[in-house]
Design an enzyme around this catalytic site. Structure first.
Site, short mmCIF file in Angstrom:
data_model
loop_
_atom_site.label_atom_id
_atom_site.label_comp_id
_atom_site.label_asym_id
_atom_site.label_seq_id
_atom_site.Cartn_x
_atom_site.Cartn_y
_atom_site.Cartn_z
N ASP A 190 0.86 -1.19 0.00
CA ASP A 190 0.00 0.00 0.00
C ASP A 190 0.89 1.24 0.00
OD1 ASP A 190 -1.74 2.09 0.35
OD2 ASP A 190 -2.89 1.13 1.95
N HIS A 195 0.36 7.97 3.79
CA HIS A 195 1.06 7.32 4.89
C HIS A 195 2.57 7.57 4.87
CE1 HIS A 195 -2.75 5.33 5.45
NE2 HIS A 195 -2.69 4.85 4.22
N ILE A 210 -0.37 9.40 8.43
CA ILE A 210 -1.06 8.55 9.39
C ILE A 210 -0.72 7.08 9.13
CG2 ILE A 210 -2.96 10.19 9.68
CD1 ILE A 210 -4.64 8.42 7.80
N GLY A 213 -4.70 1.97 7.93
CA GLY A 213 -5.76 1.32 8.70
C GLY A 213 -5.50 -0.16 8.89
#
Length: 287
Positions: A190, A195, A210, A213
């Protein structure tokens, strides 16, 4: 603008992926296993040369279909997309190396209204490529924060699992994340710059990049495996949750758990800023 029928008719090509023990170790390190190098339970997942174990939630990153939001034809504003929910049903233990295949479909598109975003649900099956035997069934939702108001259905296809009320959790497990954890976790495939790139994160409304998830998802599964499964991955049979706020790499995730038979209900908090980051969690564990 989103065309819900176009998304429901979206054709995913089947995805095939070969993976090896090195890939498995990278995933396990990416969700924080091995943070305590003296913990024998964790070492079983990160010692590549000694009976390496695959962590069950690795199934969510294997042979993943291409992201719809990354395709301009979807009409989705990718910069404003976050992971909404993730679910996993494990049909057999995941091997530390192998070749797998996935088939996916869009199962629902939910319009939350103008200014309230949209939710896109995708379901998939992960199978062994050689035998065709199913390994796991998966589902996820993507919250497209900027894309509501296209006139679609507002009915969600799933009801969130309810956390027990009126009693303290049966177990609490605090697990740290690390400032560079998103940079390690992204090696699982990903590469969303949300990120990794500070400028992209700021454009999306965050002070800094961040945590993925699905990395938070793995950390929460670690808490359940540690607390209720004795680090035996074969005992985890299902794992669903809803993301309610992002985690910043470096924060400690505190997972609160309630057990009722084979079901462990859970939620996760970042106590340092009084934030609930995961809610409506449901794990199924074998005795």
């Amino acid at each position: 603008m989103i065309d819900p029928q176009r998304l429901l008719d979206w054709r995913f090509e089947e995805t095939v992926q070969a993976y090896n023990e090195r890939d498995t170790t990278i995933y396990n390190l990416g969700i924080g296993l091995g943070a305590d190098p003296m913990d024998a339970g964790q070492l079983r997942f990160v010692t590549i040369e000694k009976d390496l174990l695959a962590f069950p939630t690795m199934a969510v990153v294997l042979a993943r279909p291409p992201s719809i939001s990354a395709d301009p034809r979807s009409g989705i504003n990718r910069t404003m997309v976050v992971h909404g929910e993730q679910g996993l049903e494990l049909l057999r233990p995941l091997a530390p190396a192998g070749r797998v295949r996935s088939a996916a479909r869009v199962s629902a598109v939910v319009d939350k209204g103008p200014g309230k975003g949209a939710v896109i649900y995708v379901e998939s099956t992960l199978s062994d490529d050689a035998s065709g035997a199913p390994i796991a069934r998966l589902w996820s939702s993507t919250f497209a924060r900027a894309d509501g108001g296209f006139g679609g259905s507002s009915e969600a296809p799933r009801t969130p699992h309810r956390i027990p009320e009126g009693r303290a959790p049966d177990a609490v497990c605090d697990l740290p994340t690390f400032p560079n954890q998103a940079l390690l976790y992204r090696l699982n495939g990903d590469l969303n710059p949300l990120h990794s790139d500070p400028a992209t994160a700021r454009r999306a409304g965050f002070e800094r990049p961040i945590l993925h998830g699905l990395c938070t998802y793995g950390v929460c599964a670690h808490a359940v495996l540690r607390s209720y499964c004795g680090y035996d991955p074969a005992r985890l049979r299902g794992f669903d949750l809803r993301f309610s706020a992002p985690v910043i790499p470096g924060e400690t995730i505190s997972v609160e758990m309630w057990r009722e038979g084979e079901v462990v209900s859970f939620r996760a908090l970042v106590r340092a800023r009084n934030a609930k980051v995961v809610d409506n969690g449901r794990a199924v564990v074998a005795s």
